[in-house]
Design a protein around this motif. Structure first.
Motif, PDB file in Angstrom:
ATOM      1  N   PHE B 363     -53.007  70.773   9.928  1.00  0.00           N
ATOM      2  CA  PHE B 363     -54.103  70.018   9.316  1.00  0.00           C
ATOM      3  C   PHE B 363     -54.994  70.958   8.519  1.00  0.00           C
ATOM      4  N   TYR B 364     -55.532  70.430   7.433  1.00  0.00           N
ATOM      5  CA  TYR B 364     -56.678  71.080   6.792  1.00  0.00           C
ATOM      6  C   TYR B 364     -57.830  70.104   6.936  1.00  0.00           C
ATOM      7  N   GLY B 365     -58.726  70.385   7.839  1.00  0.00           N
ATOM      8  CA  GLY B 365     -59.774  69.410   8.131  1.00  0.00           C
ATOM      9  C   GLY B 365     -59.136  68.169   8.714  1.00  0.00           C
ATOM     10  N   ARG B 366     -59.430  67.007   8.148  1.00  0.00           N
ATOM     11  CA  ARG B 366     -58.857  65.784   8.690  1.00  0.00           C
ATOM     12  C   ARG B 366     -57.517  65.460   8.036  1.00  0.00           C
ATOM     13  N   LYS B 367     -57.177  66.228   6.979  1.00  0.00           N
ATOM     14  CA  LYS B 367     -55.962  65.908   6.244  1.00  0.00           C
ATOM     15  C   LYS B 367     -54.753  66.594   6.875  1.00  0.00           C
ATOM     16  N   GLN B 368     -53.712  65.816   7.164  1.00  0.00           N
ATOM     17  CA  GLN B 368     -52.509  66.418   7.733  1.00  0.00           C
ATOM     18  C   GLN B 368     -51.576  66.850   6.614  1.00  0.00           C
ATOM     19  N   ILE B 369     -51.188  68.114   6.623  1.00  0.00           N
ATOM     20  CA  ILE B 369     -50.373  68.681   5.545  1.00  0.00           C
ATOM     21  C   ILE B 369     -48.912  68.736   5.955  1.00  0.00           C
ATOM     22  N   VAL B 370     -48.669  69.088   7.227  1.00  0.00           N
ATOM     23  CA  VAL B 370     -47.301  69.253   7.703  1.00  0.00           C
ATOM     24  C   VAL B 370     -47.070  68.278   8.848  1.00  0.00           C
ATOM     25  N   HIS B 371     -45.929  67.570   8.805  1.00  0.00           N
ATOM     26  CA  HIS B 371     -45.646  66.540   9.798  1.00  0.00           C
ATOM     27  C   HIS B 371     -44.420  66.904  10.623  1.00  0.00           C
ATOM     28  N   ASP B 372     -44.613  67.165  11.880  1.00  0.00           N
ATOM     29  CA  ASP B 372     -43.531  67.242  12.847  1.00  0.00           C
ATOM     30  C   ASP B 372     -42.354  68.089  12.357  1.00  0.00           C
ATOM     31  N   VAL B 373     -42.610  69.342  12.100  1.00  0.00           N
ATOM     32  CA  VAL B 373     -41.558  70.232  11.602  1.00  0.00           C
ATOM     33  C   VAL B 373     -40.969  71.028  12.761  1.00  0.00           C
ATOM     34  N   THR B 374     -39.658  71.021  12.874  1.00  0.00           N
ATOM     35  CA  THR B 374     -38.976  71.766  13.927  1.00  0.00           C
ATOM     36  C   THR B 374     -37.844  72.582  13.301  1.00  0.00           C
ATOM     37  N   PHE B 375     -37.821  73.878  13.594  1.00  0.00           N
ATOM     38  CA  PHE B 375     -36.677  74.698  13.174  1.00  0.00           C
ATOM     39  C   PHE B 375     -36.704  75.974  13.989  1.00  0.00           C
ATOM     40  N   ASP B 376     -35.645  76.761  13.934  1.00  0.00           N
ATOM     41  CA  ASP B 376     -35.698  78.047  14.629  1.00  0.00           C
ATOM     42  C   ASP B 376     -35.058  79.148  13.792  1.00  0.00           C
ATOM     43  N   LEU B 377     -35.253  80.355  14.275  1.00  0.00           N
ATOM     44  CA  LEU B 377     -34.873  81.556  13.532  1.00  0.00           C
ATOM     45  C   LEU B 377     -34.175  82.476  14.523  1.00  0.00           C
ATOM     46  N   ALA B 378     -32.959  82.921  14.164  1.00  0.00           N
ATOM     47  CA  ALA B 378     -32.219  83.781  15.095  1.00  0.00           C
ATOM     48  C   ALA B 378     -32.428  85.238  14.733  1.00  0.00           C
ATOM     49  N   LYS B 379     -31.997  86.107  15.642  1.00  0.00           N
ATOM     50  CA  LYS B 379     -32.120  87.548  15.389  1.00  0.00           C
ATOM     51  C   LYS B 379     -31.271  87.933  14.193  1.00  0.00           C
ATOM     52  N   GLY B 380     -31.809  88.781  13.317  1.00  0.00           N
ATOM     53  CA  GLY B 380     -31.070  89.265  12.165  1.00  0.00           C
ATOM     54  C   GLY B 380     -30.671  88.168  11.200  1.00  0.00           C
ATOM     55  N   GLU B 381     -31.481  87.119  11.125  1.00  0.00           N
ATOM     56  CA  GLU B 381     -31.136  85.985  10.269  1.00  0.00           C
ATOM     57  C   GLU B 381     -32.281  85.730   9.291  1.00  0.00           C
ATOM     58  N   VAL B 382     -31.939  85.190   8.128  1.00  0.00           N
ATOM     59  CA  VAL B 382     -32.965  84.792   7.184  1.00  0.00           C
ATOM     60  C   VAL B 382     -32.942  83.272   7.069  1.00  0.00           C
ATOM     61  N   VAL B 383     -34.080  82.647   7.341  1.00  0.00           N
ATOM     62  CA  VAL B 383     -34.196  81.206   7.171  1.00  0.00           C
ATOM     63  C   VAL B 383     -35.135  80.956   6.006  1.00  0.00           C
ATOM     64  N   ALA B 384     -34.693  80.149   5.066  1.00  0.00           N
ATOM     65  CA  ALA B 384     -35.520  79.887   3.888  1.00  0.00           C
ATOM     66  C   ALA B 384     -36.246  78.552   4.040  1.00  0.00           C
ATOM     67  N   LEU B 385     -37.519  78.539   3.691  1.00  0.00           N
ATOM     68  CA  LEU B 385     -38.280  77.296   3.579  1.00  0.00           C
ATOM     69  C   LEU B 385     -38.389  76.988   2.092  1.00  0.00           C
ATOM     70  N   VAL B 386     -37.831  75.876   1.648  1.00  0.00           N
ATOM     71  CA  VAL B 386     -37.774  75.586   0.225  1.00  0.00           C
ATOM     72  C   VAL B 386     -38.458  74.264  -0.065  1.00  0.00           C
TER      73      VAL B 386
END
Lengths: 344, 601
Positions: B363-386
């Motif tokens: 949230f930024y103040g009362r405004k919700q920017i991100v909704h229910d995001v789930t992901f994971d990151l493994a060792k020695g791995e690159v995960v891209a957010l696009v």
């Protein structure tokens, strides 16, 4: 986690300004600023009262060595200043008087304070407004010329002169102007303002020239330097470059594209300078025997005329606050981003 | 996206269009060339891409076509011929008349190029008003038509807006409309899509191409990005250190790049279709006055021989209409666009999860920017957010890094839940998750030396001090390919790429397990991006560092990451291994992003 992926309309990225019904928002904003101004003024009144009436014994300060000998005068003063009452009562009485327009009675000559102060306040305001009317176009003009020739010969010369003028105390400028225009070299303008109790200083316009000129010379350098600096920054901006590449003639680029975006810091400096002038430029007023606020304030302090000092202090504070409020409103009106932020 | 193919006469001297002959720009005061020996022809209806790294002089050439040079520079020689008139020799008043009306300019940074205190309607009609063209109504109508042409609303409400009330793409299209309004014959576009995300970039490029076609305007498109050029230009001019290094039809330049510099540039751009081992170009573009004798690329060139340093090579014809400024043009062999491709990251690799994000709402103040995001990151791995701008990708990375604390959900690091803000996390957690910022010009303290900057995390986390710390600083600088000579420099003496390397070294100094990289290459040249990506890939392999890589560049994702999360309006719309998502996208949104991305090869 899947959902229908609809592309947002890129045109809807920014909400359009919500109509022009921002009137209510503006009124609320202005009311808040006025409320703050009144609060500031009230704080000033507390400070002024504490400094003039509450610390020590004003009657003893006024009478000095006569305190013990002149009992009649002492009692009269104590009654007038209400020394017997508690400090809170006295403050409330005084504040109540201020709010209803009763500034009290002068101790020096037993005349109502307002009657004595009103003329000098008007005199000073006229002097300051005249100076401002000359100074503002002059300062902006110089700044524009200077920015146009940035870092070339004319700019260097102008900046050197301005810095020198800013460094000279205003009474020295005043004396030089008097020597130049009324005594030693030419004999064009009178050196002092003819102050008869009934006439206004501007009844003899030529007498106003040198005081106004002195103030203009004192203030113009600051304003001009700030505006030049902002102008240089704006002239380096991408939108000025685009305007030039679009084929807009240079004077129009300077006036419409650059100056409009460089004006706000100028307004803020002008406000500070005008408020400072309105506070009474004692030296300038004394030099030209101009019947203004500054001289009266100094006289009143010397006479321990407490009600006069209080009234003048409050008026000066009021001018400061009003001028700065006006400057803030103007700055916002001239900055579309701030302006639209309020109305939406 | 394919370039509009047109039948442009390739051999005859053009009747219209613009001819640049032997253009030279020098610094005022010193006889130092900024650009020299520029010969260029813009045929009517043709888009010529002018490509080069920062400092190559490409913008200088662009504005020279309007007889304009920035403060400190001076057009010293050459001709710019428009319909037989030399623009550079015209009297000042005629130049002003010609600007805008016959040669128009579209500026680089959309946000700062429109005057913030003049309504856009006024800015659009300004030029015509000053020139007294038409009546007030006809001018207004022309402005409305212009806006409609670039696909913007044209009602009174829109005309009354200020630039800050428009989005980046809208501002850029207003600038395009403004340039087209006086119906110019030549258009100079100075990196008009830098800083826009792919969707908006595509829209602006399509609009431009269409306008050029329908008005028969020839355009010079200045950019550092070969991938963009591949999609819009008819011909390409590659600039290096103030000279044109290679010039030819787009297809010829991409199929058979003949100058080593063009090849190096092509080696550094990522492809959408296949992962590549990206390579940067060693060294940096020499500044005017510091350029080597002979061939200016000789000190960075892999094919260099002694003869290269003898004299400045002329442009040598490779094929009809295709020239390169290299004396070994016939000797350096053929080239393949697919050189350097590597297998995509293996989607079936066993994953050892180190960081997981569960049900993140920000949230930024009362405004919700991100909704229910789930992901994971493994060792020695690159995960891209696009995602496009505003999709919440940076917000997520800031929440993970603990820089923003108004969020709910869980961020687990090795199974432990992390506190919301970095301040309330343990020093150990803070050390192990490091954040690298987008803009290296703002993320380094300008008062500190490089040594102080890199030492600071070591001292803070008690990793090393004194002489030992200095030694480690030197090691790290070597690792990120910075010379030890820069140890006592301040950041202001470094180029953008070098600054970003310092930022990476600073993160590495804390010996992290996870690095959050927030658009760390978007402010950099493509060639520099290539070398930064190569560096990160090396670090991942050698040290097993995991990375959360925020970007809007899908091609880059293909080369750097194993998994990708596609974000739209704060939600993950598609996730999975890079190969799966990019080769077989399920969601319409992902397909749209892919088709909007510029494609090479």
């Amino acid at each position: 986690m899947t959902q229908v992926a609809t592309l947002p309309d890129p045109l809807a990225e920014v909400a359009p300004p919500r109509g022009r019904s921002g009137g209510a928002a503006w009124a609320a904003w202005l009311a808040r600023r006025l409320g703050l101004a009144v609060l500031t003024l009230w704080l000033v009144s507390v400070l002024v009262f504490l400094a003039t009436a509450a610390l020590g014994d004003p009657v003893r300060a006024i009478l000095g060595r006569d305190y013990d000998t002149n009992v009649g005068r002492r009692e009269q003063l104590e009654a007038q200043l209400g020394v017997g009452d508690s400090i809170v009562t006295r403050y409330v009485d005084w504040l109540g008087g201020l709010v209803t327009g009763d500034f009290g009675t002068s101790l020096a000559n037993q005349q109502p304070v307002w009657q004595q102060v009103s003329d000098t306040v008007v005199n000073t305001l006229v002097l300051v407004l005249l100076a401002a009317a000359v100074m503002i176009p002059l300062a902006f003009g110089i700044a524009m010329i200077s920015a146009h020739f940035r870092r070339r010969r004319p700019d260097t010369v102008i900046q050197t002169i301005l810095l020198a003028l800013a460094g000279v105390p205003e009474f020295v400028t005043g004396i030089l102007l008097v020597a130049l225009f009324s005594t030693s070299v030419f004999n064009i303008f009178p050196a002092v303002t003819i102050a008869s109790p009934t006439a206004r200083p501007w009844d003899t316009p030529e007498g106003m020239v040198l005081p106004v000129a002195t103030l203009v010379v004192a203030v113009t350098p600051y304003v001009s330097r700030i505006v030049r600096a902002t102008l240089l920054e704006v002239l380096d901006s991408d939108y000025v470059e685009l305007a030039r590449l679009k084929g807009i003639p240079e004077p129009v680029v300077m006036r419409k594209h650059a100056l409009l975006n460089a004006i706000v810091p100028g307004i803020q400096v002008i406000a500070l300078q005008l408020a400072w002038l309105a506070g009474g430029v004692v030296l300038v007023e004394t030099l030209f025997s101009y019947p203004g606020v500054g001289r009266q304030l100094v006289d009143s302090v010397r006479n321990h005329d407490v009600p006069m000092v209080q009234a003048l202090s409050m008026i000066i504070a009021g001018v400061y606050i009003v001028v700065n409020l006006v400057a803030d409103v103007l700055s916002i009106l001239l900055t579309p981003r701030a302006r639209t932020a309020i109305s939406s | 996206m394919t370039a509009p193919t047109r039948d442009v006469p390739q051999t005859t001297t053009p009747a219209g269009g613009l001819v640049v002959e032997d253009l030279g720009v020098t610094l005022t005061g010193r006889p130092v060339d900024v650009v020299d020996d520029i010969d260029l022809v813009l045929r009517p209806g043709e888009v010529v891409g002018l490509v080069g790294e920062s400092g190559s002089g490409k913008t200088t050439v662009g504005t020279s076509l309007l007889a304009y040079s920035r403060a400190g520079a001076l057009i010293s020689s050459g001709k710019v011929l428009l319909e037989g008139r030399d623009v550079l020799q015209l009297p000042w008043k005629e130049v002003r008349q010609l600007r805008g009306e016959e040669i128009a300019y579209v500026p680089q940074d959309p946000a700062s190029a429109l005057n913030p205190s003049i309504r856009i309607g006024k800015q659009l009609v300004e030029l015509h008003q000053l020139r007294g063209v038409g009546t007030a109504e006809s001018r207004l109508q022309a402005a409305r038509d212009g806006l409609a042409e670039v696909g913007l609303p044209n009602d009174d409400e829109f005309l009354r807006r200020y630039a800050h009330q428009l989005s980046g793409g809208q501002v850029q299209r207003v600038a395009l409309a403004m340039a087209f309004l006086p119906k110019p014959k030549v258009l100079v576009l100075d990196e008009p899509t830098t800083g826009l995300d792919v969707t908006t970039q595509k829209m602006v490029l399509d609009t431009m191409a269409q306008l050029c076609r329908s008005h028969g305007v020839c355009a010079l498109y200045v950019t550092h990005d070969l991938a963009v050029v591949a999609n819009i230009a008819d011909r390409v001019a590659v600039m290096y250190a103030g000279q044109i290094a290679e010039l030819g039809p787009k297809d010829a330049v991409f199929a058979n790049p003949s100058h080593p510099y063009t090849r190096a540039l092509l080696d550094s751009i990522p492809h959408l279709s296949q992962a590549r081992a990206l390579k940067g170009i060693p060294g940096r573009t020499p500044a005017p006055g510091a350029r080597p004798d002979g061939c200016r690329f000789s000190d960075r060139c892999t094919y260099v021989v002694d003869a290269c340093k003898q004299q400045v090579p002329p442009l040598i014809s490779v094929a009809p209409d295709h020239e390169a400024r290299c004396i070994r043009v016939g000797e350096i062999g053929m080239w393949d666009i697919n050189r350097g491709t590597v297998p995509d990251a293996d989607p079936n690799r066993k994953r050892d999860v180190i960081l997981s994000v569960e049900g993140l709402n920000v949230f930024y103040g009362r405004k919700q920017i991100v909704h229910d995001v789930t992901f994971d990151l493994a060792k020695g791995e690159v995960v891209a957010l696009v995602g496009e701008s505003g999709s919440g990708k940076t917000t997520i990375s800031r929440s993970v890094g603990g820089l923003h604390k108004e969020w709910t959900g869980a961020v687990r690091f090795e199974g432990r839940e992390l506190a919301r803000s970095a301040r309330s996390r343990s020093a150990e957690d803070r050390r192990r998750i490091q954040y690298i910022f987008q803009n290296p010009y703002l993320s380094l303290n300008p008062r500190l030396t490089i040594e102080q900057i890199i030492r600071r995390p070591m001292e803070l986390f008690g990793i090393a001090k004194g002489k030992q710390a200095t030694d480690r600083v030197l090691q790290l600088m070597e690792q990120v390919a910075l010379g030890s000579g820069m140890l006592h420099y301040q950041a202001s003496r470094l180029s953008g790429g070098e600054r970003q390397r310092v930022a990476i070294a600073r993160a590495l100094a804390a010996e992290p397990d996870v690095m959050v990289c927030d658009e760390i290459t978007s402010a950099l040249d493509v060639s520099v991006q290539g070398s930064i990506v190569a560096l990160l890939e090396g670090l991942r392999k050698e040290r097993g560092i995991s990375m959360l890589f925020v970007t809007h560049n899908l091609a880059l994702v293909r080369s750097i990451s194993a998994r990708v999360e596609i974000l739209q309006a704060g939600r993950v719309v598609e996730a999975g291994s890079v190969v799966t998502v990019m080769d077989t996208p399920r969601e319409e949104y992902t397909r749209k992003l892919l088709s909007d991305s510029p494609r090479v090869g």
